[in-house]
Design a protein around this motif. Structure first.
Motif, mmCIF file in Angstrom:
data_model
loop_
_atom_site.group_PDB
_atom_site.id
_atom_site.type_symbol
_atom_site.label_atom_id
_atom_site.label_comp_id
_atom_site.label_asym_id
_atom_site.label_seq_id
_atom_site.Cartn_x
_atom_site.Cartn_y
_atom_site.Cartn_z
ATOM 1 N N SER A 47 0.847 -1.187 0.000
ATOM 2 C CA SER A 47 0.000 0.000 0.000
ATOM 3 C C SER A 47 0.882 1.237 0.000
ATOM 4 C CB SER A 47 -0.894 -0.001 1.236
ATOM 5 O OG SER A 47 -0.090 0.091 2.413
ATOM 6 N N VAL A 48 0.263 2.408 -0.232
ATOM 7 C CA VAL A 48 1.044 3.657 -0.248
ATOM 8 C C VAL A 48 1.710 3.902 1.110
ATOM 9 C CG1 VAL A 48 0.959 6.151 -0.628
ATOM 10 C CG2 VAL A 48 -0.411 4.631 -2.049
ATOM 11 N N PRO A 49 0.998 3.752 2.254
ATOM 12 C CA PRO A 49 1.691 3.922 3.539
ATOM 13 C C PRO A 49 2.822 2.920 3.732
ATOM 14 C CG PRO A 49 -0.683 4.050 3.843
ATOM 15 C CD PRO A 49 -0.464 3.591 2.448
ATOM 16 N N SER A 50 2.633 1.685 3.243
ATOM 17 C CA SER A 50 3.699 0.688 3.356
ATOM 18 C C SER A 50 4.904 1.073 2.512
ATOM 19 C CB SER A 50 3.181 -0.691 2.924
ATOM 20 O OG SER A 50 4.223 -1.656 2.972
ATOM 21 N N ALA A 52 5.795 4.096 1.796
ATOM 22 C CA ALA A 52 6.423 5.207 2.514
ATOM 23 C C ALA A 52 7.303 4.691 3.647
ATOM 24 C CB ALA A 52 5.350 6.145 3.066
ATOM 25 N N ALA A 64 6.987 9.861 6.504
ATOM 26 C CA ALA A 64 6.105 8.928 5.802
ATOM 27 C C ALA A 64 4.731 9.530 5.522
ATOM 28 C CB ALA A 64 5.960 7.641 6.612
ATOM 29 N N ARG A 65 4.206 10.332 6.444
ATOM 30 C CA ARG A 65 2.887 10.931 6.237
ATOM 31 C C ARG A 65 2.902 11.935 5.101
ATOM 32 N NH1 ARG A 65 2.261 12.756 12.331
ATOM 33 N NH2 ARG A 65 4.438 13.217 11.810
ATOM 34 N N VAL A 68 3.041 10.027 1.786
ATOM 35 C CA VAL A 68 1.721 9.534 1.366
ATOM 36 C C VAL A 68 0.911 10.673 0.750
ATOM 37 C CG1 VAL A 68 -0.480 8.620 2.205
ATOM 38 C CG2 VAL A 68 1.671 7.654 3.032
ATOM 39 N N ALA A 71 2.227 11.494 -2.686
ATOM 40 C CA ALA A 71 1.831 10.479 -3.665
ATOM 41 C C ALA A 71 0.404 10.719 -4.147
ATOM 42 C CB ALA A 71 1.966 9.092 -3.053
ATOM 43 N N ARG A 72 -0.468 11.094 -3.226
ATOM 44 C CA ARG A 72 -1.865 11.324 -3.605
ATOM 45 C C ARG A 72 -2.022 12.623 -4.400
ATOM 46 N NH1 ARG A 72 -4.678 7.410 -1.484
ATOM 47 N NH2 ARG A 72 -4.037 6.381 0.452
ATOM 48 N N HIS A 77 -0.407 7.620 -6.385
ATOM 49 C CA HIS A 77 -0.719 6.667 -5.323
ATOM 50 C C HIS A 77 -1.182 5.308 -5.854
ATOM 51 C CE1 HIS A 77 -4.413 8.773 -6.400
ATOM 52 N NE2 HIS A 77 -5.089 7.705 -5.983
#
Length: 331
Positions: A47-50, A52, A64-65, A68, A71-72, A77
């Motif tokens: 996933s995107v958080p993963s 990051a 990381a936040r 994310v 990316a969006r 994303h």
């Protein structure tokens, strides 16, 4: 009141513009890496958080936040791709996301999961588009000969991990790498083993590790699970473990283990035969190898699932039957 609201709106707009400016500055700020060049592995189906977190853990100093969010905002994303990426000091967060979205990999990856059976690993290898499939059409025995393995079965011989390789690499080399990794991990566990274990060879420890791998997803319980089976081996008791029966059924297993399955004798039915099955039943990870060679100090001979992901361990059959009534029959 109107003047107050106008000032409030202006303040909000000013804050938003300032935040946007600060975010844009961060996205284009050159980063200093802990080493340069630096290789970062992005695992498949992340996933995107993963992604990051993998970038941050890999040594790229990003929040990381914010990663994310970037990316969006950039629309990337949904297009972040697995692989091994190489970054140098001076790269910006925006460039990092761009490379991952475009798939500008330095190496391709294949992740082998703990608990997979060999046939599932082989299917994943066969399906990888970046590999050269030199083992296509080989029997299992021919594949083992190609990698220099002397074991009777390919099951359990390959260490579950994430492997990097260049496009066009032979799948034979990937199998060799995974085989050698398992041999190294198994030897490490064997050399650190507890005294007086009921194994004659490291291969028998590998078989036990594969059973432990399939019996529980709770890492903390693996030494206890291993200890139960080891205690049963010492007493010449049947292991009576469902995963071995299921492995013996093979691709015919429909997800429902029946009483007749437990009674049908096969080399893998530990309800009808004492001792270990003839081969491993899955690819064990390092935690299961450690559990099989350094089990917990306990006299337990039984365990039953509590229904919350943990198990109740018992030293005697009457105690076990009471636990079964409590946790399985609801008495």
């Amino acid at each position: 009141m109107k003047r107050f609201l106008s000032r409030l709106v202006l303040a909000a707009v000013a804050f938003a513009l300032a935040a946007a400016g600060a975010f844009a500055w961060w996205a284009n700020q050159p980063l200093t890496l802990r080493s340069s060049p630096l290789e970062v592995i992005i695992k498949p189906n992340s996933s995107v958080p993963s992604v990051a977190r993998q970038v941050a853990r890999g040594g790229v100093p990003i929040d990381a936040r914010l990663f994310v969010l970037l990316a969006r905002l950039t629309g990337n994303h949904a297009s972040l791709k697995a692989g091994g990426y190489q970054f140098e000091s001076g790269v910006t967060p925006l460039q990092v996301i761009g490379r991952i979205a475009r798939g500008e990999v330095n190496h391709h990856v294949l992740t082998v999961i703990e608990g997979w059976e060999f046939r599932r690993m082989r299917a994943a290898v066969d399906a990888h588009p970046a590999l050269r499939h030199d083992t296509k059409g080989m029997s299992e025995a021919e594949l083992l000969k190609a990698i220099g393995a002397t074991e009777p079965s390919a099951e359990g011989l390959f260490f579950p991990d994430t492997y990097l390789f260049a496009r066009g690499s032979s799948d034979v080399e990937l199998y060799k790498h995974a085989y050698r990794a398992m041999q190294r991990r198994l030897n490490e566990a064997w050399n650190a083993r507890s005294p007086d274990l009921p194994y004659k060879t490291p291969y028998e420890a590998l078989i036990m590790a594969s059973i432990v791998e399939k019996e529980t997803g709770q890492a903390a319980e693996r030494p206890m699970i291993a200890a139960v089976f080891i205690n049963r081996l010492r007493k010449n008791m049947m292991l009576q473990t469902d995963p071995t029966v299921i492995y013996g059924i093979g691709e015919m297993f429909d997800g429902n283990l029946r009483k007749r399955d437990l009674q049908a004798d096969t080399p893998y039915n530990t309800y009808t035969r004492t001792g270990l099955p003839p081969t491993p039943i899955a690819l064990p990870g390092v935690a299961s190898l450690a559990a099989a060679t350094t089990p917990a100090p306990t006299d337990a001979l039984y365990f039953v699932a509590r229904g919350d992901g943990t198990s109740h361990f018992s030293n005697s059959l009457p105690e076990h039957n009471r636990a079964v009534d409590q946790y399985q029959r609801g008495k």
